[in-house]
Design a protein around this motif. Structure first.
Motif, PDB file in Angstrom:
ATOM      1  N   LEU A  41       0.854  -1.169   0.000  1.00  0.00           N
ATOM      2  CA  LEU A  41       0.000   0.000   0.000  1.00  0.00           C
ATOM      3  C   LEU A  41       0.894   1.225   0.000  1.00  0.00           C
ATOM      4  O   LEU A  41       1.682   1.436   0.939  1.00  0.00           O
ATOM      5  N   VAL A  42       0.803   2.017  -1.076  1.00  0.00           N
ATOM      6  CA  VAL A  42       1.659   3.188  -1.255  1.00  0.00           C
ATOM      7  C   VAL A  42       0.864   4.422  -0.854  1.00  0.00           C
ATOM      8  O   VAL A  42      -0.173   4.735  -1.468  1.00  0.00           O
ATOM      9  N   LEU A  43       1.346   5.114   0.181  1.00  0.00           N
ATOM     10  CA  LEU A  43       0.719   6.365   0.612  1.00  0.00           C
ATOM     11  C   LEU A  43       1.302   7.507  -0.215  1.00  0.00           C
ATOM     12  O   LEU A  43       2.508   7.791  -0.154  1.00  0.00           O
ATOM     13  N   LEU A  44       0.447   8.148  -0.992  1.00  0.00           N
ATOM     14  CA  LEU A  44       0.900   9.273  -1.794  1.00  0.00           C
ATOM     15  C   LEU A  44       1.174  10.474  -0.888  1.00  0.00           C
ATOM     16  O   LEU A  44       0.663  10.566   0.237  1.00  0.00           O
ATOM     17  N   PRO A  45       2.015  11.407  -1.323  1.00  0.00           N
ATOM     18  CA  PRO A  45       2.335  12.565  -0.483  1.00  0.00           C
ATOM     19  C   PRO A  45       1.084  13.294  -0.008  1.00  0.00           C
ATOM     20  O   PRO A  45       0.124  13.474  -0.761  1.00  0.00           O
ATOM     21  N   GLY A  46       1.097  13.667   1.261  1.00  0.00           N
ATOM     22  CA  GLY A  46      -0.034  14.359   1.844  1.00  0.00           C
ATOM     23  C   GLY A  46      -0.341  13.822   3.232  1.00  0.00           C
ATOM     24  O   GLY A  46       0.329  12.916   3.739  1.00  0.00           O
ATOM     25  N   LEU A  47      -1.376  14.377   3.858  1.00  0.00           N
ATOM     26  CA  LEU A  47      -1.799  13.961   5.182  1.00  0.00           C
ATOM     27  C   LEU A  47      -2.942  12.974   5.062  1.00  0.00           C
ATOM     28  O   LEU A  47      -3.979  13.277   4.464  1.00  0.00           O
ATOM     29  N   HIS A  48      -2.762  11.814   5.666  1.00  0.00           N
ATOM     30  CA  HIS A  48      -3.789  10.775   5.651  1.00  0.00           C
ATOM     31  C   HIS A  48      -4.283  10.600   7.080  1.00  0.00           C
ATOM     32  O   HIS A  48      -3.560  10.116   7.948  1.00  0.00           O
ATOM     33  N   GLU A  49      -5.545  10.967   7.314  1.00  0.00           N
ATOM     34  CA  GLU A  49      -6.097  10.916   8.661  1.00  0.00           C
ATOM     35  C   GLU A  49      -7.223   9.899   8.724  1.00  0.00           C
ATOM     36  O   GLU A  49      -8.128   9.900   7.879  1.00  0.00           O
ATOM     37  N   GLU A  50      -7.134   9.025   9.725  1.00  0.00           N
ATOM     38  CA  GLU A  50      -8.166   8.025   9.970  1.00  0.00           C
ATOM     39  C   GLU A  50      -8.836   8.329  11.295  1.00  0.00           C
ATOM     40  O   GLU A  50      -8.164   8.512  12.312  1.00  0.00           O
ATOM     41  N   GLN A  51     -10.170   8.385  11.286  1.00  0.00           N
ATOM     42  CA  GLN A  51     -10.913   8.810  12.468  1.00  0.00           C
ATOM     43  C   GLN A  51     -10.943   7.739  13.557  1.00  0.00           C
ATOM     44  O   GLN A  51     -10.840   8.052  14.731  1.00  0.00           O
ATOM     45  N   GLY A  52     -11.107   6.501  13.194  1.00  0.00           N
ATOM     46  CA  GLY A  52     -11.181   5.419  14.175  1.00  0.00           C
ATOM     47  C   GLY A  52      -9.936   4.560  14.147  1.00  0.00           C
ATOM     48  O   GLY A  52      -9.001   4.764  13.363  1.00  0.00           O
ATOM     49  N   GLU A  53      -9.917   3.567  15.022  1.00  0.00           N
ATOM     50  CA  GLU A  53      -8.784   2.642  15.069  1.00  0.00           C
ATOM     51  C   GLU A  53      -8.756   1.787  13.819  1.00  0.00           C
ATOM     52  O   GLU A  53      -9.780   1.256  13.381  1.00  0.00           O
ATOM     53  N   VAL A  54      -7.565   1.664  13.243  1.00  0.00           N
ATOM     54  CA  VAL A  54      -7.395   0.893  12.014  1.00  0.00           C
ATOM     55  C   VAL A  54      -6.890  -0.496  12.381  1.00  0.00           C
ATOM     56  O   VAL A  54      -5.892  -0.638  13.089  1.00  0.00           O
ATOM     57  N   LEU A  55      -7.586  -1.530  11.884  1.00  0.00           N
ATOM     58  CA  LEU A  55      -7.204  -2.903  12.155  1.00  0.00           C
ATOM     59  C   LEU A  55      -6.481  -3.479  10.947  1.00  0.00           C
ATOM     60  O   LEU A  55      -6.967  -3.379   9.808  1.00  0.00           O
ATOM     61  N   LEU A  56      -5.293  -4.085  11.236  1.00  0.00           N
ATOM     62  CA  LEU A  56      -4.582  -4.814  10.178  1.00  0.00           C
ATOM     63  C   LEU A  56      -4.900  -6.299  10.343  1.00  0.00           C
ATOM     64  O   LEU A  56      -4.404  -6.946  11.264  1.00  0.00           O
ATOM     65  N   LYS A  57      -5.723  -6.816   9.429  1.00  0.00           N
ATOM     66  CA  LYS A  57      -6.133  -8.213   9.517  1.00  0.00           C
ATOM     67  C   LYS A  57      -5.396  -9.089   8.517  1.00  0.00           C
ATOM     68  O   LYS A  57      -5.432 -10.312   8.638  1.00  0.00           O
ATOM     69  N   VAL A  58      -4.758  -8.482   7.515  1.00  0.00           N
ATOM     70  CA  VAL A  58      -3.987  -9.246   6.528  1.00  0.00           C
ATOM     71  C   VAL A  58      -2.571  -8.666   6.473  1.00  0.00           C
ATOM     72  O   VAL A  58      -2.379  -7.462   6.699  1.00  0.00           O
ATOM     73  N   PRO A  59      -1.560  -9.488   6.193  1.00  0.00           N
ATOM     74  CA  PRO A  59      -0.190  -8.980   6.086  1.00  0.00           C
ATOM     75  C   PRO A  59      -0.063  -8.022   4.906  1.00  0.00           C
ATOM     76  O   PRO A  59      -0.377  -8.385   3.758  1.00  0.00           O
ATOM     77  N   VAL A  60       0.355  -6.810   5.164  1.00  0.00           N
ATOM     78  CA  VAL A  60       0.546  -5.818   4.112  1.00  0.00           C
ATOM     79  C   VAL A  60       1.818  -5.026   4.386  1.00  0.00           C
ATOM     80  O   VAL A  60       2.365  -5.051   5.489  1.00  0.00           O
ATOM     81  N   GLU A  61       2.252  -4.326   3.366  1.00  0.00           N
ATOM     82  CA  GLU A  61       3.397  -3.434   3.454  1.00  0.00           C
ATOM     83  C   GLU A  61       2.912  -2.020   3.175  1.00  0.00           C
ATOM     84  O   GLU A  61       2.310  -1.758   2.142  1.00  0.00           O
ATOM     85  N   LEU A  62       3.168  -1.123   4.118  1.00  0.00           N
ATOM     86  CA  LEU A  62       2.689   0.247   4.012  1.00  0.00           C
ATOM     87  C   LEU A  62       3.897   1.149   3.796  1.00  0.00           C
ATOM     88  O   LEU A  62       4.754   1.290   4.672  1.00  0.00           O
ATOM     89  N   VAL A  63       3.978   1.763   2.581  1.00  0.00           N
ATOM     90  CA  VAL A  63       5.160   2.516   2.184  1.00  0.00           C
ATOM     91  C   VAL A  63       4.745   3.919   1.754  1.00  0.00           C
ATOM     92  O   VAL A  63       3.785   4.086   0.995  1.00  0.00           O
ATOM     93  N   GLY A  64       5.471   4.927   2.266  1.00  0.00           N
ATOM     94  CA  GLY A  64       5.228   6.296   1.848  1.00  0.00           C
ATOM     95  C   GLY A  64       6.001   6.632   0.591  1.00  0.00           C
ATOM     96  O   GLY A  64       7.158   6.235   0.426  1.00  0.00           O
ATOM     97  N   GLN A  65       5.369   7.388  -0.290  1.00  0.00           N
ATOM     98  CA  GLN A  65       6.015   7.775  -1.547  1.00  0.00           C
ATOM     99  C   GLN A  65       6.764   9.083  -1.360  1.00  0.00           C
ATOM    100  O   GLN A  65       6.318   9.976  -0.651  1.00  0.00           O
TER     101      GLN A  65
END
Length: 957
Positions: free
Chosen positions: A134-158
């Motif tokens: 999962l590639v986070l594009l430049p900018g602010l990413h805000e999540e209101q509630g708790e985020v659950l990771l249920k599957v193995p993923v890779e979170l990378v900022g661009q």
């Protein structure tokens, strides 16, 4: 194409245009091509490593200006780190390394943010498959509630770090995950950034701001090249986790908290992390020779210390002489040089010792006739060149425990680990949290370990914190090669039965102690440099223990090692020097086993014992201090045995009469003032020397000290501790000191037994005040710059069984009261015995001879009993005995007067019994009495004064 067809420089230029896959293929062609690819390490491989936005400098954050050994190897580690988080489904024992590089089937790249496929992280996670990126594009990413990771993923900022910011609270419920190049900030409703209780998470090149990471067992983590700004990580019972090359700044509490015993319930990643930790372990390096190198020996001239050595202490590029050439020359000086220095000292201090009154100067040069007469004092069977003083000296020395020759070179950590299996096991342990090459700065705390937690710290820097490491409650910390400085409190703090290994660290410039050990903590402290602190180097308080060995402790404002409130460490093999207070201070019922240390060039006493301190101080080298060598202050105790105490600008040993030390088998020489001094009080005796603990706050330990009945305070090193009820100075060699060998100004009883007191600048023994009995027995007092023994008025003294030879003035001068019995007072330059003023002495069974003056001279109103003495006249035409006192109670009777006619008479006089003192047997702590039975030489005060039937010693069969 053959490599030799083109110049190497041209090949390197061509290869520098290739991308990573092509370089890999080229290196597989042949050995020559592989060498060409490897030769690009400082050029193309460096560009590849620094050009990747996801990678930082391999030596960040501690040494970003220092290049790594290999840029290619650093790039390889970065690359493999991005693959290892997926290893949970692979056979870890497989030799098929291709599984590291094989792309998983169906793995997708999902873009999150403005212009991407998904508008939010939550939506992307709902559509993600296992191991997607999962590639986070430049900018602010805000999540209101708790985020659950249920599957193995890779979170990378661009982009660069900081371009992609994620404001969320993430709870991991999958086996593995990876976050890279992302700035994490907590959601508005919580301070929690990330939590996992079962899986493995890997953070690479991330930044955490104002939040907390929580990792609970059996979960684990690997954190590399990350920044924590006002953030922290909490590890609870984690079996194994790794933090490498991270920066922690501005923490309000501890930056890393390790809680609980490492869990035996390991997940799949622990085995992988253990392998990684072993492969990346920093190599053990030999420390720089910044301590004391092996001292040089002078093979031609020797003193009582054996071959005299010189030792230089080197700090960085500064070098200070441990024992200068001039000092070594003074220590080794010939008898003629010593005599000249004593004559100069006498001229300068004539007013200080007015009691040695005479009509002629003590500094007169001996006549040729006198030299011939002195040459006649030899025992049968001895070589012609040995005088009587030499013979008795050799006999007494044969019965003492000589100080062993010691290697003054400090041990390296490698040598310590080879000899200490426990330390080796600790250094190799891999449990709990492993923290390497991290920077902790500008915050409250560094690392907090509690409730049986365990952490291993290697190569980190801690600076400008309140404290660096705090380890409590049966926890264990292993610290190797860390740099800890400018903390507002103690650098390392251990308490409540904490333990571990603190080795090869540089601990300096802290506001409190460098290492603080309290309340049952028991660490191994090895091979550290602890210096330049604003308080003490090491403090052991409140039943603290520990093994403190092979450290360099120097330049601290207070004591190098400070032991108090039942602290009981084992201190050995350290170099404690150039401190601004005492080298080692033992106060407030502190104890300790202090052996084999070099303590030198400290501003105050090399060892300072006060207020119930009761250590074992054995086989130490205490020298070149700017004050006294050993200070035993008010109510101080302890066994002071086998030390070399020399070259100090004050006294060798300074004792208060209220103290109760056992001073045995020491070599006390070349100190500027007295060899041993005993005083009723000193100016400011009730206070600490400036800068030594006067402002130290130990109220908690003072209130909680166990006292005598505390089971933890039982003597841990009980060997050879003999109870004494009177201060005892026994079997010491006290020589070549600037003033008297022993100076007594005491209000308590004192026993002085079987010492060699010779060649001191002033008298051998001076008793200036002694309201209770001072016993001086079986000593050899010879060749001192003034008289052998001086007893001032109103002093109570017993002189028994001593050999008083060849002193430069009178043998014994007494104005006090007591007993002078069974002594040999022979060969002194003036009277053998003088009784002055109100002296009241019982003088019996002595052998007395003076070459140029009276054997016994009684002056003024002296009184007492002089009987059964053998008085031998020299060549002087004066009367052998000159009773000048008119006192009716001065009884002189039954003395044997002999005239000097030939050498045979002197030989007979000193044969039956042999020349005193009589110290026989191999045990330096025992003497042999006339009946042949061996008895303890420890003396106990007997009430009721002097007994007419013999010695007032209480001997225990």
């Amino acid at each position: 194409m053959e490599v030799g067809g083109l110049p190497v420089e041209l090949w390197q230029l061509i290869l520098s245009y290739l991308h990573l896959p092509d370089l890999g293929r080229c290196s597989s062609v042949c050995r020559a091509w592989r060498e060409l690819v490897l030769s690009l390490d400082r050029t193309h491989w460096r560009q590849l490593c620094l050009g990747c936005l996801e990678h930082r400098h391999p030596n960040w954050p501690n040494q970003p200006g220092v290049e790594p050994r290999s840029w290619r190897e650093a790039f390889k580690q970065h690359y493999l780190a991005s693959k290892t988080w997926t290893k949970n489904t692979q056979d870890l024992d497989s030799s098929n390394c291709l599984s590291l590089f094989r792309r998983r089937k169906g793995r997708r790249w999902l873009c999150v943010g403005t212009g991407g496929e998904f508008g939010s992280l939550r939506a992307a996670l709902a559509a993600a498959s296992p191991y997607d990126r999962l590639v986070l594009l430049p900018g602010l990413h805000e999540e209101q509630g708790e985020v659950l990771l249920k599957v193995p993923v890779e979170l990378v900022g661009q982009g660069r770090l900081g371009d992609a910011v994620l404001m969320a609270s993430i709870d991991q419920h999958c086996p593995t995950a990876r976050l890279c190049n992302v700035v994490l900030m907590p959601a508005r409703f919580t301070s929690l950034l990330y939590k996992t209780a079962s899986g493995y998470v890997q953070f690479d090149n991330c930044s955490f701001e104002s939040g907390q990471l929580q990792i609970h067992a059996p979960g684990t983590c690997q954190v590399k090249f990350c920044t924590f700004s006002q953030s922290s990580i909490h590890l609870r019972s984690v079996g194994l986790s790794v933090l490498e090359n991270c920066e922690f700044t501005g923490s309000e509490n501890a930056s890393v908290t390790v809680e609980g015993c490492p869990s035996s319930d390991h997940n799949w990643a622990c085995k992988h992390l253990a392998r990684l930790a072993k492969s990346c372990a920093a190599s053990t390096r030999e420390p720089e020779p910044a301590g004391c190198p092996v001292a040089k020996q002078d093979g031609c001239r020797e003193s009582l210390l054996g071959p005299v050595r010189t030792c230089e202490i080197v700090i960085g590029e500064e070098r200070s002489s441990f024992l200068s050439a001039a000092g070594a020359q003074a220590l080794l000086g010939s008898a003629q040089e010593d005599t000249e220095s004593r004559e100069n000292l006498r001229a300068a201090k004539e007013e200080e010792y007015p009691a040695l009154e005479s009509n002629s100067s003590d500094s007169d040069v001996r006549s040729d006739d006198e030299e011939d007469a002195h040459a006649a004092y030899k025992l049968p069977g001895q070589a012609h060149s040995h005088t009587l003083a030499d013979v008795t000296h050799s006999r007494l020395q044969s019965n003492r425990l000589l100080i062993p020759q010691r290697d003054l070179k400090i041990k390296s950590l490698q040598q310590e680990l080879q000899q200490d299996k426990e330390a080796q096991s600790l250094a190799n342990s891999l449990q709990g949290c492993i923290i390497r090459q991290c920077l902790f700065r500008d915050g409250k705390g560094g690392i907090f370990i509690y409730s049986r937690g365990q952490a291993k710290l290697e190569g980190n820097i801690f600076r400008d914190l309140t404290y660096a490491v705090r380890c409590i409650q049966n926890s264990k910390v292993i610290m190797l090669r860390n740099d800890i400085h400018h903390c507002k409190a103690s650098g390392i703090f251990l308490r409540l039965s904490a333990g571990g290994l603190i080795a090869d660290n540089n601990i300096h410039s802290n506001c409190e102690a460098g290492v603080d050990i309290r309340k049952g903590a028991n660490p191994l402290v090895l091979c550290n440099k602890i210096h330049s602190g604003l308080r003490s180097g090491i403090v052991v308080v409140g039943n603290g223990k520990g093994i403190i060995r092979s450290n360099q402790i120097y330049g601290n404002k207070e004591a190098g090692i400070y032991i108090l409130y039942n602290g009981n460490p084992a201190v050995s093999g350290n170099r404690i020097f150039q401190g601004l207070a005492a080298g080692i201070a033992v106060n407030e019922n502190g104890r300790g086993h202090i052996t084999g240390n070099v303590i030198c060039e400290n501003q105050w006493g090399g060892a300072d014992i006060r207020h119930g301190g009761d250590p074992v101080l054995r086989n130490n080298l205490i020298s070149c201090g700017y004050s006294d060598g050993v200070v035993v202050g008010e109510r101080g105790k302890g066994l002071i045995e086998g030390n070399a105490i020399y070259g100090n600008k004050g006294c060798g040993v300074w004792m208060m009469s209220s103290s109760l030390p056992h001073l045995i088998n020491n070599q006390i020489s070349h100190n500027s003032i007295y060899g041993v001094a005993v005083f009723c009080r000193k100016d400011d005796a009730g206070d600490f020397p400036p800068g030594q603990g006067a402002s130290e706050s130990f109220q908690e330990e003072r209130d909680g000290a166990g006292g005598e009945n505390d089971p933890d305070s039982e003597e841990e090193y009980p060997a050879a501790r003999r109870p004494i009820s009177v201060a005892l100075v026994e079997l010491n060699s006290i020589n070549h000191n600037g003033a008297a060998g022993l100076h007594v100004k005491s209000s308590e009883a004192l026993n002085v037994v079987a010492n060699v007191i010779q060649a001191n600048g002033a008298g051998g023994v001076a008793v200036a005040q002694s309201s209770r009995l001072t016993r001086i027995a079986k000593n050899r007092i010879a060749r001192n710059g003034r008289g052998g023994v001086l007893v001032e008025a109103e002093c109570q003294v017993e002189l028994r069984g001593n050999g008083i030879y060849e002193n430069s003035s009178h043998g014994v001068v007494s104005k006090g009261e007591g007993v002078i019995a069974e002594n040999d007072i022979v060969g002194n330059r003036r009277c053998g015995l003088r009784l002055l003023r109100a002296a009241d002495m019982k003088v019996t069974k002595n052998r007395i001879q003076s070459f140029r003056d009276y054997g016994i001279a009684v002056f003024d109103e002296a009184k007492g009993l002089v009987q059964e003495n053998l008085i031998f006249q020299g060549r002087s035409k004066k009367s052998i005995l000159r009773p000048m006192s008119d006192a009716e109670d001065c009884i002189i009777q039954n003395n044997v007067l002999l005239t000097f006619r030939k050498r045979f008479d002197v030989e007979c006089m000193l044969i039956d019994p042999p020349a005193r003192p009589h110290i026989e047997g191999g045990d330096p702590g025992s003497c042999v009495v006339a009946g042949g039975q061996r008895v303890s030489s420890i003396t106990t005060r007997v009430d009721g004064g002097c007994h007419n039937h013999g010695s007032i010693f209480c001997t225990v069969l």
